[in-house]
Write an enzyme that holds these catalytic residues in place. Sequence first.
Site, PDB file in Angstrom:
ATOM      1  N   LYS A 186       0.831  -1.204   0.000  1.00  0.00           N
ATOM      2  CA  LYS A 186       0.000   0.000   0.000  1.00  0.00           C
ATOM      3  C   LYS A 186       0.866   1.255   0.000  1.00  0.00           C
ATOM      4  O   LYS A 186       0.524   2.263  -0.632  1.00  0.00           O
ATOM      5  CB  LYS A 186      -0.925   0.010   1.220  1.00  0.00           C
ATOM      6  CG  LYS A 186      -1.883   1.215   1.290  1.00  0.00           C
ATOM      7  CD  LYS A 186      -2.783   1.310   0.067  1.00  0.00           C
ATOM      8  CE  LYS A 186      -3.653   2.576   0.056  1.00  0.00           C
ATOM      9  NZ  LYS A 186      -4.737   2.553   1.041  1.00  0.00           N
ATOM     10  N   LYS A 254      -0.331  11.174   6.317  1.00  0.00           N
ATOM     11  CA  LYS A 254      -0.089  10.020   7.188  1.00  0.00           C
ATOM     12  C   LYS A 254       0.573   8.894   6.399  1.00  0.00           C
ATOM     13  O   LYS A 254       1.563   8.295   6.851  1.00  0.00           O
ATOM     14  CB  LYS A 254      -1.415   9.536   7.789  1.00  0.00           C
ATOM     15  CG  LYS A 254      -1.296   8.306   8.686  1.00  0.00           C
ATOM     16  CD  LYS A 254      -2.645   7.620   8.870  1.00  0.00           C
ATOM     17  CE  LYS A 254      -3.071   6.885   7.631  1.00  0.00           C
ATOM     18  NZ  LYS A 254      -4.264   6.033   7.795  1.00  0.00           N
TER      19      LYS A 254
END
Length: 302
Positions: A186, A254
Amino acid sequence: MTTPTTIDKEIPGFSGSVALIGTGPMGAPIARNILAAQVPLTLWNRTPEKARAIGGGTVVASPAAAASEVVLTVLPDLPQVAALLPGEDGLLKGWKTAGIEHPILVIHGTVSPVAVAEFADDCLRNWGVTVVDAPLSGGTIGAEEGRLSIMVGGPPEVVERLTPLFGLYSSTAVHFGQTGAGSTVKACNQIVVAATVTALAEAMALASTAGLDLEKVQTVLAGGLANSEVLRQKGRRWIDQDFEGGGSAKNQLKDLNFIAEIAAARGINLPLATCLQSAFEEMTATGDGDMDHTGIYRTILA
């Protein structure tokens, strides 16, 4: 406490009770796709109205009441998942009460690969809970259309069991290794997403300052090598100057912080990711962190 319902519609290769925790922009369409397959689903959300708005499933009052053989979590980060476990209303108590000895906890949010691997080790050692990291790509449109891409990390036999369930809301689910591997993939995905969003925002900013019609510019881009899923899903945002909702800039930051963590751990320099991290730090510092990440356009033009 409501007892989770056992699946009575057969999914080839899968059986067991299923719950979903976190019925936000991604979790809600995932839940609807599972329910559309006539699979009983237990739902919990911190704001119950959002779970009830799905219009199906069994909405319960606590994580403990959602304790099922498989619990899917669609939450922003690992601390929110960890907070589900302890206490009288927590999953651990719920699993014990329900007599579920080997539960599976699936993390669909984007989390630190390092932290989730440690979390998985702790959960298995202390409570017999198998943690699978399975971050998603495809955005809310992909979730609604049931064509998400899922990057999976976890024990092979557990992932094999989950794959038919994943198929209800994804078009691609690939197993990459033990828990933490999915989140590493990811991170790779998010480098490309952040770079593409920022490149398109720069292109739109340049076209705008030149007085060009952004819709026509996007038509040309979509017809050539510059086309992308980001352009397809997000292009109207630049045309309409609508940056509310969607995948937030603070979540993009993030992800980029996780990428920096992984790169440092592996001793690799990622110059583009570093530039992107700085750009989204600037965007969030100006108060635009809750906007869709396409709002980096505003930062570029500031």
